[in-house]
Design a protein around this motif. Sequence first.
Motif, PDB file in Angstrom:
ATOM      1  N   LEU A 159       0.821  -1.206   0.000  1.00  0.00           N
ATOM      2  CA  LEU A 159       0.000   0.000   0.000  1.00  0.00           C
ATOM      3  C   LEU A 159       0.857   1.258   0.000  1.00  0.00           C
ATOM      4  CD1 LEU A 159      -2.628  -0.987   2.706  1.00  0.00           C
ATOM      5  CD2 LEU A 159      -3.149  -0.368   0.343  1.00  0.00           C
ATOM      6  N   THR A 160       0.387   2.270  -0.685  1.00  0.00           N
ATOM      7  CA  THR A 160       0.896   3.633  -0.630  1.00  0.00           C
ATOM      8  C   THR A 160      -0.190   4.533  -1.184  1.00  0.00           C
ATOM      9  OG1 THR A 160       2.835   5.023  -1.005  1.00  0.00           O
ATOM     10  CG2 THR A 160       2.019   3.787  -2.905  1.00  0.00           C
ATOM     11  N   SER A 161      -0.090   5.798  -0.914  1.00  0.00           N
ATOM     12  CA  SER A 161      -1.043   6.759  -1.484  1.00  0.00           C
ATOM     13  C   SER A 161      -0.355   7.464  -2.649  1.00  0.00           C
ATOM     14  CB  SER A 161      -1.499   7.757  -0.417  1.00  0.00           C
ATOM     15  OG  SER A 161      -2.281   7.106   0.552  1.00  0.00           O
ATOM     16  N   TRP A 162      -0.583   6.949  -3.832  1.00  0.00           N
ATOM     17  CA  TRP A 162       0.106   7.432  -5.033  1.00  0.00           C
ATOM     18  C   TRP A 162      -0.131   8.915  -5.266  1.00  0.00           C
ATOM     19  CZ3 TRP A 162       3.544   4.297  -7.147  1.00  0.00           C
ATOM     20  CH2 TRP A 162       3.406   2.916  -6.954  1.00  0.00           C
ATOM     21  N   ASP A 163      -1.348   9.371  -5.000  1.00  0.00           N
ATOM     22  CA  ASP A 163      -1.689  10.760  -5.314  1.00  0.00           C
ATOM     23  C   ASP A 163      -0.899  11.773  -4.497  1.00  0.00           C
ATOM     24  OD1 ASP A 163      -3.106   9.813  -3.096  1.00  0.00           O
ATOM     25  OD2 ASP A 163      -4.808  11.135  -3.439  1.00  0.00           O
ATOM     26  N   VAL A 164      -0.423  11.392  -3.307  1.00  0.00           N
ATOM     27  CA  VAL A 164       0.362  12.309  -2.481  1.00  0.00           C
ATOM     28  C   VAL A 164       1.816  11.864  -2.341  1.00  0.00           C
ATOM     29  CG1 VAL A 164      -1.612  13.224  -1.217  1.00  0.00           C
ATOM     30  CG2 VAL A 164      -0.405  11.221  -0.324  1.00  0.00           C
ATOM     31  N   GLY A 165       2.139  10.683  -2.861  1.00  0.00           N
ATOM     32  CA  GLY A 165       3.522  10.239  -2.913  1.00  0.00           C
ATOM     33  C   GLY A 165       4.089   9.605  -1.658  1.00  0.00           C
ATOM     34  N   TYR A 166       3.220   9.288  -0.691  1.00  0.00           N
ATOM     35  CA  TYR A 166       3.706   8.639   0.530  1.00  0.00           C
ATOM     36  C   TYR A 166       2.526   7.978   1.220  1.00  0.00           C
ATOM     37  CZ  TYR A 166       6.779   7.809   4.543  1.00  0.00           C
ATOM     38  OH  TYR A 166       7.535   7.208   5.526  1.00  0.00           O
ATOM     39  N   LEU A 167       2.700   7.656   2.469  1.00  0.00           N
ATOM     40  CA  LEU A 167       1.679   6.940   3.233  1.00  0.00           C
ATOM     41  C   LEU A 167       0.777   7.909   3.994  1.00  0.00           C
ATOM     42  CD1 LEU A 167       4.228   4.315   4.393  1.00  0.00           C
ATOM     43  CD2 LEU A 167       2.234   3.811   2.961  1.00  0.00           C
ATOM     44  N   THR A 168      -0.503   7.510   4.091  1.00  0.00           N
ATOM     45  CA  THR A 168      -1.499   8.332   4.770  1.00  0.00           C
ATOM     46  C   THR A 168      -2.344   7.456   5.694  1.00  0.00           C
ATOM     47  OG1 THR A 168      -3.169   8.003   3.053  1.00  0.00           O
ATOM     48  CG2 THR A 168      -1.666   9.863   2.746  1.00  0.00           C
ATOM     49  N   ALA A 169      -3.273   8.086   6.370  1.00  0.00           N
ATOM     50  CA  ALA A 169      -4.163   7.365   7.283  1.00  0.00           C
ATOM     51  C   ALA A 169      -4.950   6.282   6.558  1.00  0.00           C
ATOM     52  CB  ALA A 169      -5.117   8.347   7.964  1.00  0.00           C
ATOM     53  N   ILE A 170      -5.332   6.519   5.321  1.00  0.00           N
ATOM     54  CA  ILE A 170      -6.119   5.518   4.594  1.00  0.00           C
ATOM     55  C   ILE A 170      -5.324   4.221   4.410  1.00  0.00           C
ATOM     56  CG2 ILE A 170      -5.551   6.240   2.240  1.00  0.00           C
ATOM     57  CD1 ILE A 170      -8.527   5.745   1.563  1.00  0.00           C
ATOM     58  N   ASP A 171      -4.022   4.326   4.188  1.00  0.00           N
ATOM     59  CA  ASP A 171      -3.195   3.128   4.043  1.00  0.00           C
ATOM     60  C   ASP A 171      -3.209   2.311   5.331  1.00  0.00           C
ATOM     61  OD1 ASP A 171      -2.050   3.647   1.343  1.00  0.00           O
ATOM     62  OD2 ASP A 171      -1.197   5.381   2.365  1.00  0.00           O
ATOM     63  N   MET A 172      -3.078   2.992   6.446  1.00  0.00           N
ATOM     64  CA  MET A 172      -3.036   2.300   7.735  1.00  0.00           C
ATOM     65  C   MET A 172      -4.394   1.687   8.091  1.00  0.00           C
ATOM     66  SD  MET A 172       0.081   2.691   8.285  1.00  0.00           S
ATOM     67  CE  MET A 172       1.387   3.769   7.733  1.00  0.00           C
ATOM     68  N   LYS A 173      -5.466   2.417   7.823  1.00  0.00           N
ATOM     69  CA  LYS A 173      -6.810   1.894   8.095  1.00  0.00           C
ATOM     70  C   LYS A 173      -7.114   0.678   7.234  1.00  0.00           C
ATOM     71  CE  LYS A 173      -8.724   6.335   9.489  1.00  0.00           C
ATOM     72  NZ  LYS A 173      -9.624   7.434   9.093  1.00  0.00           N
ATOM     73  N   GLU A 174      -6.733   0.770   5.995  1.00  0.00           N
ATOM     74  CA  GLU A 174      -6.977  -0.339   5.079  1.00  0.00           C
ATOM     75  C   GLU A 174      -6.148  -1.565   5.475  1.00  0.00           C
ATOM     76  OE1 GLU A 174      -7.790  -0.686   0.311  1.00  0.00           O
ATOM     77  OE2 GLU A 174      -6.710   1.039   1.079  1.00  0.00           O
ATOM     78  N   ALA A 175      -4.886  -1.359   5.832  1.00  0.00           N
ATOM     79  CA  ALA A 175      -4.042  -2.472   6.268  1.00  0.00           C
ATOM     80  C   ALA A 175      -4.656  -3.168   7.479  1.00  0.00           C
ATOM     81  CB  ALA A 175      -2.637  -1.964   6.594  1.00  0.00           C
ATOM     82  N   GLN A 176      -5.198  -2.388   8.405  1.00  0.00           N
ATOM     83  CA  GLN A 176      -5.842  -2.977   9.576  1.00  0.00           C
ATOM     84  C   GLN A 176      -7.050  -3.821   9.168  1.00  0.00           C
ATOM     85  OE1 GLN A 176      -4.849  -3.207  12.740  1.00  0.00           O
ATOM     86  NE2 GLN A 176      -6.629  -4.515  13.049  1.00  0.00           N
TER      87      GLN A 176
END
Length: 110
Positions: free
Chosen positions: A69-86
């Motif tokens: 997971l990564t947030s391509w639109d912002v170029g790094y990791l965000t809360a959505i990545d962590m929530k989704e991983a959980q």
Amino acid sequence: MTYTKEQVSAHLNLLKGWTLVEERFIERKYIFYSFMKGIAFVDEVATISEAFNHHPLITIDYKTVILRLTSWDVGYLTAIDMKEAQQYNEAFEKMCPEERECEVEVMKNK
């Protein structure tokens, strides 16, 4: 808003099995005892991903499923990545309540 490296590290301490890879992805490797169990898990990952409208890189190699997971639109990791991983972790635990059904190995950073 992207996380700092410190925030990523703090979240990874709470996310079982996930590691930082290439300084921009979080990744987890799942190993299943059967091919079809892994495919069923990928189906669940797809459902979760559609609900978030945020999709992981998925690699299927026989009984091994790797999610990145990564947030391509912002170029790094965000809360959505962590929530989704959980949520992926929760789906895995629901599918594999007993150790004999599934096996997990954590990817190590190279």
